[in-house]
Design a protein around this motif. Structure first.
Motif, PDB file in Angstrom:
ATOM      1  N   ILE A   1      44.083  70.556 117.372  1.00 24.55           N
ATOM      2  CA  ILE A   1      44.115  69.089 117.412  1.00 24.55           C
ATOM      3  C   ILE A   1      42.688  68.601 117.189  1.00 24.55           C
ATOM      4  CG2 ILE A   1      44.158  69.166 119.950  1.00 24.55           C
ATOM      5  CD1 ILE A   1      45.760  66.535 119.854  1.00 24.55           C
ATOM      6  N   VAL A  26      40.434  64.978 116.313  1.00 22.84           N
ATOM      7  CA  VAL A  26      40.225  63.569 115.962  1.00 22.84           C
ATOM      8  C   VAL A  26      38.865  63.536 115.278  1.00 22.84           C
ATOM      9  CG1 VAL A  26      39.869  61.240 116.882  1.00 22.84           C
ATOM     10  CG2 VAL A  26      41.654  62.710 117.855  1.00 22.84           C
ATOM     11  N   GLY A  37      37.369  59.317 121.182  1.00 21.69           N
ATOM     12  CA  GLY A  37      37.185  58.438 122.343  1.00 21.69           C
ATOM     13  C   GLY A  37      37.836  57.086 122.188  1.00 21.69           C
ATOM     14  N   GLY A  51      41.221  56.823 121.890  1.00 15.72           N
ATOM     15  CA  GLY A  51      42.626  56.946 122.315  1.00 15.72           C
ATOM     16  C   GLY A  51      43.539  57.662 121.323  1.00 15.72           C
ATOM     17  N   LEU A  86      44.895  61.095 122.642  1.00 17.13           N
ATOM     18  CA  LEU A  86      45.914  60.773 123.636  1.00 17.13           C
ATOM     19  C   LEU A  86      47.242  60.404 122.951  1.00 17.13           C
ATOM     20  CD1 LEU A  86      45.502  59.447 126.846  1.00 17.13           C
ATOM     21  CD2 LEU A  86      46.215  57.540 125.449  1.00 17.13           C
ATOM     22  N   TYR A 115      38.007  69.366 127.496  1.00 16.37           N
ATOM     23  CA  TYR A 115      38.224  67.930 127.341  1.00 16.37           C
ATOM     24  C   TYR A 115      39.676  67.622 126.982  1.00 16.37           C
ATOM     25  CZ  TYR A 115      37.408  63.072 126.208  1.00 16.37           C
ATOM     26  OH  TYR A 115      37.470  61.700 126.192  1.00 16.37           O
ATOM     27  N   TYR A 170      41.683  67.885 129.985  1.00 16.16           N
ATOM     28  CA  TYR A 170      41.476  66.694 130.824  1.00 16.16           C
ATOM     29  C   TYR A 170      42.367  65.539 130.339  1.00 16.16           C
ATOM     30  CZ  TYR A 170      38.897  62.354 131.928  1.00 16.16           C
ATOM     31  OH  TYR A 170      38.556  61.082 132.299  1.00 16.16           O
ATOM     32  N   ASN A 212      40.440  59.430 136.637  1.00 16.76           N
ATOM     33  CA  ASN A 212      40.983  58.772 135.446  1.00 16.76           C
ATOM     34  C   ASN A 212      42.379  58.217 135.723  1.00 16.76           C
ATOM     35  OD1 ASN A 212      41.072  57.951 132.757  1.00 16.76           O
ATOM     36  ND2 ASN A 212      42.023  59.862 132.105  1.00 16.76           N
TER      37      ASN A 212
HETATM   38  C1  LIG Z   1      44.170  73.374 120.945  1.00 18.61           C
HETATM   39  C2  LIG Z   1      42.880  72.784 120.495  1.00 18.61           C
HETATM   40  O1  LIG Z   1      42.822  72.315 119.432  1.00 18.61           O
HETATM   41  S1  LIG Z   1      41.545  72.787 121.554  1.00 18.61           S
HETATM   42  C3  LIG Z   1      40.313  71.848 120.743  1.00 18.61           C
HETATM   43  C4  LIG Z   1      40.503  70.371 120.816  1.00 18.61           C
HETATM   44  N1  LIG Z   1      39.773  69.730 119.747  1.00 18.61           N
HETATM   45  C5  LIG Z   1      38.424  69.607 119.760  1.00 18.61           C
HETATM   46  O2  LIG Z   1      37.728  69.979 120.675  1.00 18.61           O
HETATM   47  C6  LIG Z   1      37.831  68.991 118.516  1.00 18.61           C
HETATM   48  C7  LIG Z   1      36.841  67.884 118.853  1.00 18.61           C
HETATM   49  N2  LIG Z   1      37.406  66.877 119.747  1.00 18.61           N
HETATM   50  C8  LIG Z   1      38.446  66.064 119.407  1.00 18.61           C
HETATM   51  O3  LIG Z   1      39.001  66.153 118.332  1.00 18.61           O
HETATM   52  C9  LIG Z   1      38.873  65.002 120.393  1.00 18.61           C
HETATM   53  O4  LIG Z   1      37.802  64.639 121.208  1.00 18.61           O
HETATM   54  C10 LIG Z   1      40.080  65.423 121.297  1.00 18.61           C
HETATM   55  C11 LIG Z   1      41.285  65.757 120.425  1.00 18.61           C
HETATM   56  C12 LIG Z   1      39.743  66.609 122.176  1.00 18.61           C
HETATM   57  C13 LIG Z   1      40.438  64.218 122.187  1.00 18.61           C
HETATM   58  O5  LIG Z   1      40.738  63.135 121.382  1.00 18.61           O
HETATM   59  P1  LIG Z   1      40.001  61.730 121.556  1.00 18.61           P
HETATM   60  O6  LIG Z   1      40.618  60.792 120.582  1.00 18.61           O
HETATM   61  O7  LIG Z   1      38.538  61.921 121.478  1.00 18.61           O
HETATM   62  O8  LIG Z   1      40.373  61.359 123.042  1.00 18.61           O
HETATM   63  P2  LIG Z   1      41.040  59.985 123.524  1.00 18.61           P
HETATM   64  O9  LIG Z   1      40.169  58.845 123.114  1.00 18.61           O
HETATM   65  O10 LIG Z   1      42.449  59.935 123.114  1.00 18.61           O
HETATM   66  O11 LIG Z   1      41.072  60.134 125.096  1.00 18.61           O
HETATM   67  C14 LIG Z   1      39.970  60.311 125.723  1.00 18.61           C
HETATM   68  C15 LIG Z   1      39.647  59.163 126.671  1.00 18.61           C
HETATM   69  O12 LIG Z   1      40.565  58.106 126.690  1.00 18.61           O
HETATM   70  C16 LIG Z   1      41.112  58.008 128.023  1.00 18.61           C
HETATM   71  N3  LIG Z   1      42.391  57.303 127.994  1.00 18.61           N
HETATM   72  C17 LIG Z   1      42.623  56.281 127.179  1.00 18.61           C
HETATM   73  N4  LIG Z   1      43.841  55.773 127.418  1.00 18.61           N
HETATM   74  C18 LIG Z   1      44.396  56.480 128.404  1.00 18.61           C
HETATM   75  C19 LIG Z   1      45.648  56.416 129.080  1.00 18.61           C
HETATM   76  N5  LIG Z   1      46.582  55.523 128.769  1.00 18.61           N
HETATM   77  N6  LIG Z   1      45.891  57.333 130.013  1.00 18.61           N
HETATM   78  C20 LIG Z   1      44.984  58.262 130.330  1.00 18.61           C
HETATM   79  N7  LIG Z   1      43.781  58.355 129.720  1.00 18.61           N
HETATM   80  C21 LIG Z   1      43.485  57.471 128.763  1.00 18.61           C
HETATM   81  C22 LIG Z   1      41.048  59.395 128.413  1.00 18.61           C
HETATM   82  O13 LIG Z   1      41.195  59.643 129.745  1.00 18.61           O
HETATM   83  C23 LIG Z   1      39.629  59.690 128.031  1.00 18.61           C
HETATM   84  O14 LIG Z   1      38.687  58.939 128.775  1.00 18.61           O
HETATM   85  P3  LIG Z   1      37.220  59.325 129.250  1.00 18.61           P
HETATM   86  O15 LIG Z   1      36.710  60.500 128.429  1.00 18.61           O
HETATM   87  O16 LIG Z   1      36.456  58.089 128.940  1.00 18.61           O
HETATM   88  O17 LIG Z   1      37.295  59.597 130.691  1.00 18.61           O
END
Ligand SMILES: CC(=O)SCCNC(=O)CCNC(=O)[C@H](O)C(C)(C)COP(=O)(O)OP(=O)(O)OC[C@H]1O[C@@H](n2cnc3c(N)ncnc32)[C@H](O)[C@@H]1OP(=O)(O)O
Length: 465
Positions: free
Chosen positions: A240, A242, A248, A250, A253, A279, A282, A450
């Motif tokens: 996965i 983004v 960051g 959403g 998520l 992360y 989390y 969170n």
């Molecule tokens: C199996 C694998 O692929 S493991 C490897 C995963 N991928 C990676 O590491 C590659 C690099 N990273 C990424 O691509 C991304 O950062 C990911 C996929 C890990 C996460 O996706 P993102 O779009 O960055 O995260 P997203 O914005 O959806 O959520 C993160 C934040 O929103 C929060 N959030 C937003 N809305 C909500 C909600 N309704 N409920 C709970 N949490 C929420 C999350 O808790 C988190 O907050 P915080 O970090 O400020 O405490």
């Protein structure tokens, strides 16, 4: 790929013409992380500039030999621009001089080929891709089906989630994304798109100009459907990502929510994630805890365990109190929410923590004691009582966990004879366990914070049980 010595023109790329100089002493090399940068660009004007969005690969060193170093170059700079439209790449390599200072001159081309493969093209071709090669996202999206989630992207209706089978145009798009996966998803390898059962869930942003729709890719998940005996299917999220400018916001998520939605609407057996990053774990636990907060069947079992944690005194315990939920509840959660057993157990501890009053020392101490006992049991497993075990691993039932290796100080086990251990170099088993418990508590508290900030009203209901 452009290879140039500073102060010379492109014609000087011929390696034979490069001036060779001697290094004073042995060449210490340069870490790839220090001299290589990768940029994601949306239009040709940004190509060649280092002021555009740079992405932060988790570790470039691991592509470059055992020590992650590049040898034989003075003032080496490797800049790679990746198009956010076609995912082609162009590399500009510059250096002052080369010289074999005892470790040879690293051949950069095969390393870059390993990462970028056929996506890496010459500058002129790269610039052309911005007008010619924008179609790969659109074609993949047009072959897919949109997933509409309640409340999702209401503030930005141009963003869509689309599900596509990983074949044809989608397989082509995935092959273009492989370099970003290798750079940004730690420990990843390209998935075998020839294998049956792969699909992708894409987050795209649609813009329509002069009746033509264009799509920008914000993120994606590669998901495998695999057989589960006797007649169901499990969904495993394998990768996965983004894209960095959109992290960051959403989207990760929403990708997880979309996959949960698919699993529930198609009555999939459960959802697992292959080796999730901290992360991602989390984000996933936050979502699952929020889903569980409104899931009535958990409430009575949760309130029973919370009461016993408030009343018992575990500091002088002779046997451990386990915080596990009833087996039939785990099954109900799997059937209805598609949360696998291992993940539910994680969320269960977070939900218990959320139901306790953090100011009440007794119940908090009891909670920590239960976490301690659980971790100790996992590590020692059937070997508990044989404290001399030298090396232990925690293996997950759902094949998605990392391994932990521990040494204990006691000897007496035959295995110990093979390793020379200096007591002063070793931490005691107790210290190791407490460190693990601290880490686990930190994770629980992080998710709990969170969940509290996002689900206050649901939480009030839970605690009032
Ligand atoms: C199996 C694998 O692929 S493991 C490897 C995963 N991928 C990676 O590491 C590659 C690099 N990273 C990424 O691509 C991304 O950062 C990911 C996929 C890990 C996460 O996706 P993102 O779009 O960055 O995260 P997203 O914005 O959806 O959520 C993160 C934040 O929103 C929060 N959030 C937003 N809305 C909500 C909600 N309704 N409920 C709970 N949490 C929420 C999350 O808790 C988190 O907050 P915080 O970090 O400020 O405490």
């Amino acid at each position: 790929m452009a290879l140039k010595q500073k102060g010379t023109d492109a014609a000087a790329t011929d390696t034979k013409k490069r001036r060779r100089v001697g290094f004073s002493g042995t060449d210490a090399g340069v870490e790839a992380n220090e001299c290589m940068k990768v940029f994601l660009v949306r239009n040709p004007d940004e190509v060649g500039s280092v002021d555009c969005t740079s992405i932060e690969p988790f570790d470039l060193n691991h592509f470059f030999g055992e020590d992650g170093k590049i040898y034989g170059y003075k003032n080496l700079k490797i800049n790679v621009w990746i198009s956010a439209k076609s995912f082609h790449g162009y590399a500009d390599i510059s250096f002052d001089e080369t010289s074999d200072g005892g470790k040879g001159i690293t051949d950069l081309k095969p390393v870059l080929q390993n990462i970028f493969g056929e996506n890496l093209v010459e500058k002129e071709e790269f610039l052309h891709t911005f007008s010619k090669e924008c179609e790969c996202i659109r074609t993949a999206v047009t072959n897919g089906s949109a997933i509409k989630l309640d409340g999702s992207y209401e503030s930005d209706p141009a963003v869509e989630i689309v599900r596509v089978e990983l074949q044809g145009a989608a397989a082509f798009l995935y092959s273009r994304l492989v370099p970003l996966v290798l750079l940004l998803v730690e420990g990843s390898t390209p998935i075998d798109i020839g294998e049956h059962g792969w699909e992708m869930v894409l987050v795209v942003k649609k813009t329509t100009q002069e009746a033509v729709s264009k799509f920008e890719l914000l993120g994606f998940a590669a998901v495998h459907n695999f057989y589960h005996y006797p007649e169901s299917t499990r969904l495993r999220i394998s990768q996965i990502l983004v894209l960095p400018p959109y992290q960051g916001e959403g989207h990760g998520l929403r990708l997880l929510e979309a996959i949960n939605y698919i699993a529930q609407s198609e009555n999939i057996y459960d959802v697992t994630i292959e080796d999730p990053s901290d992360y991602l774990q989390y984000v996933r636990s936050s979502i699952d805890c929020l889903r569980l907060l409104t899931f009535d069947p958990i409430k009575s079992a949760l309130s029973a365990i919370v009461s016993s944690l408030k009343e018992t005194n575990l500091s002088k315990r002779t046997h451990s109190l386990r915080m596990v939920p009833p087996a039939e509840l785990m099954e109900t959660v799997r059937q209805k929410l598609k949360i696998n057993k291992k993940q539910f157990l994680r969320c269960w501890e977070i939900l218990i923590f959320l139901s306790l009053d953090s100011q009440e020392h007794k119940s908090m101490d009891n909670f920590r004691a239960c976490i301690y006992d659980r971790i100790k049991g996992e590590i020692l497993g059937s070997a508990s009582g044989t404290n001399g075990k030298r090396l232990l691993q925690m293996v997950s039932s759902s094949n998605e966990e990392s391994f932990a290796v521990y040494w204990t100080q006691e000897s007496g086990d035959a295995d110990d004879q093979t390793v020379e251990q200096q007591p002063e170099d070793l931490k005691t088993q107790e210290q190791q366990l407490n460190e693990l418990v601290d880490n686990q508590m930190e994770e629980i508290i992080g998710v709990a914070k969170n969940v509290t900030s996002r689900g206050k009203d649901k939480l009030v209901e839970l605690v009032a049980q």
